[in-house]
Write a protein that holds these residues in place. Structure first.
Motif, short mmCIF file in Angstrom:
data_model
loop_
_atom_site.label_atom_id
_atom_site.label_comp_id
_atom_site.label_asym_id
_atom_site.label_seq_id
_atom_site.Cartn_x
_atom_site.Cartn_y
_atom_site.Cartn_z
N UNK A 59 0.84 -1.20 0.00
CA UNK A 59 0.00 0.00 0.00
C UNK A 59 0.88 1.25 0.00
N UNK A 60 0.25 2.41 0.01
CA UNK A 60 0.99 3.67 -0.07
C UNK A 60 1.95 3.87 1.11
N UNK B 19 8.15 4.58 -6.77
CA UNK B 19 9.45 5.04 -6.30
C UNK B 19 10.14 5.92 -7.34
N UNK B 20 9.85 5.70 -8.62
CA UNK B 20 10.42 6.55 -9.66
C UNK B 20 10.06 8.01 -9.42
N UNK B 21 8.84 8.26 -8.93
CA UNK B 21 8.39 9.62 -8.67
C UNK B 21 8.72 10.09 -7.26
N UNK B 22 8.70 9.18 -6.30
CA UNK B 22 9.02 9.56 -4.92
C UNK B 22 10.50 9.88 -4.76
N UNK B 23 11.35 9.36 -5.64
CA UNK B 23 12.79 9.54 -5.51
C UNK B 23 13.37 10.42 -6.62
N UNK B 24 12.55 11.27 -7.21
CA UNK B 24 13.03 12.18 -8.25
C UNK B 24 14.21 13.01 -7.73
N UNK B 25 15.28 13.04 -8.50
CA UNK B 25 16.44 13.83 -8.12
C UNK B 25 17.45 13.11 -7.26
N UNK C 241 2.28 12.20 1.84
CA UNK C 241 1.33 11.56 2.75
C UNK C 241 0.40 10.67 1.95
N UNK C 242 -0.20 9.68 2.56
CA UNK C 242 -1.16 8.84 1.84
C UNK C 242 -2.33 9.66 1.33
N UNK D 112 -0.30 14.32 -5.71
CA UNK D 112 -1.32 14.63 -4.71
C UNK D 112 -0.78 14.44 -3.30
N UNK D 113 0.07 13.43 -3.12
CA UNK D 113 0.65 13.18 -1.80
C UNK D 113 1.56 14.29 -1.33
N UNK D 114 2.06 15.10 -2.28
CA UNK D 114 2.89 16.25 -1.92
C UNK D 114 2.06 17.45 -1.50
#
Length: 329
Positions: free
Chosen positions: A65-66, A104-110, A200-201, A306-308
């Motif tokens: 899950x998220x 993870x590709x988007x959560x770990x950008x940069x 956040x979820x 959206x989580x950001x």
């Protein structure tokens, strides 16, 4: 692509480390010892040094899950920033492996180090298992040098994490990248979306269109509290455009602030609302085209944006451009 010399091995569970129980195969801890023992039997392998971390409890990836995605991202950040790791290997179950690779590709950008995910169709130690080949193959890839970003390694192939999908269950070659048309302007990653940004979820939904779907059924999803919907349209982005109530349900949800994105349900599809009048009517409700993005990529990107905590207009803006080759080669 510098070689990784000190990697974090992050174990989340999954088939690769499962062991037999009275109820069938179950996730199990203690995989670090099994990994070390297997490596000791293969002294000719040239592997990077590694340190092991385990997310507890280890899970069957069908339960992913998220919050698990956020825990993985945090563990990876800590491994890089606090422990000095220059590469990361995530061990993961195959059912949702592509979803996690995309998220993870988007959560770990940069993030300036490569992250590789792998798993196996059969548990380590079982006759004919692909576990050690996949695991050590991924470690060797990191040792040889992998570009920064998230990749998925399976059955000898290194694939972009944001474009890979699980394609079957009857073969050890379970993952691949289907040819999907990609269009979109690539833009630099803003600081508000890089790996340091807290997420956040957020309640999301994925819904395929199908013959006979009704406005009531669509409203059941849209009025459940979701902040974003991935709508899987027909072909190039069409749907039941003669159903005024269904179109109205989408329009009302968009006016309430729900982010609506469209992808094609065809394995090699691409959304282009301008081809058919039916697509144009859907687009007029507020749907944003996902182009040739996969379901996994669309869901992961929507979650990251959206989580950001970004407002609807900013989410729609960033969804429509390319951040990590999800929309462009």
């Amino acid at each position: 692509m510098p070689a990784s010399r000190n990697i974090l091995v992050l174990y989340t569970g999954g088939t690769i480390g499962m062991q037999q129980s009275s109820e069938g195969l179950m996730p199990a801890s203690g995989f670090a010892e099994r990994l070390g023992a297997q490596q000791a039997q293969l002294p000719s392998l040239q592997l990077p040094d590694w340190q092991f971390r385990e997310l507890l409890p280890p899970i069957d990836s069908a339960n992913m899950n998220q919050r698990n995605w956020l825990a993985m991202a945090e563990a990876i950040r800590n491994g890089v920033e606090q422990d000095g790791c220059d590469g990361v290997l995530v061990l993961h179950g195959t059912d949702t492996l592509a979803y996690s690779a995309a998220a993870l590709s988007f959560l770990l950008l940069g993030l300036e180090v490569p992250v590789v995910l792998t798993g196996s169709m059969l548990p380590a130690g079982v006759s004919g298992s692909d576990a050690w080949d996949n695991l050590f193959g991924a470690m060797q890839a990191l040792s040889n040098g992998v570009e920064t970003g998230v990749q998925l390694f399976f059955s000898g192939k290194l694939m972009p994490g944001v474009r890979a999908s699980k394609l079957g269950t009857a073969s050890l070659e379970a993952f691949g990248v289907l040819p999907r048309m990609r269009t979109g302007q690539h833009v630099p990653v803003p600081g508000s979306l890089d790996f340091r940004q807290t997420r956040r979820p957020v309640p999301l939904a994925v819904l395929p269109l199908y013959p006979g779907i009704t406005a009531a059924q669509l409203n059941g999803v849209l009025e459940s509290g979701v902040k974003g919907l991935v709508l899987e349209c027909y072909g190039s982005g069409t749907g039941p455009s003669d159903d005024a109530q269904l179109l109205d349900a989408l329009s009302k949800a968009h006016r309430r602030g729900v982010v609506l994105v469209a992808i094609s349900q065809c394995p090699q599809g691409h959304v282009d609302f301008d081809i058919y009048a039916a697509g144009g009517k859907l687009a007029a409700t507020g749907l944003i085209s996902g182009g040739g993005m996969t379901r996994e990529a669309a869901l992961g990107k929507l979650f990251s944006l959206l989580g950001a905590g970004l407002p609807q207009s900013e989410v729609e803006h960033w969804f429509a451009v390319d951040l990590c080759s999800e929309r462009a080669e």
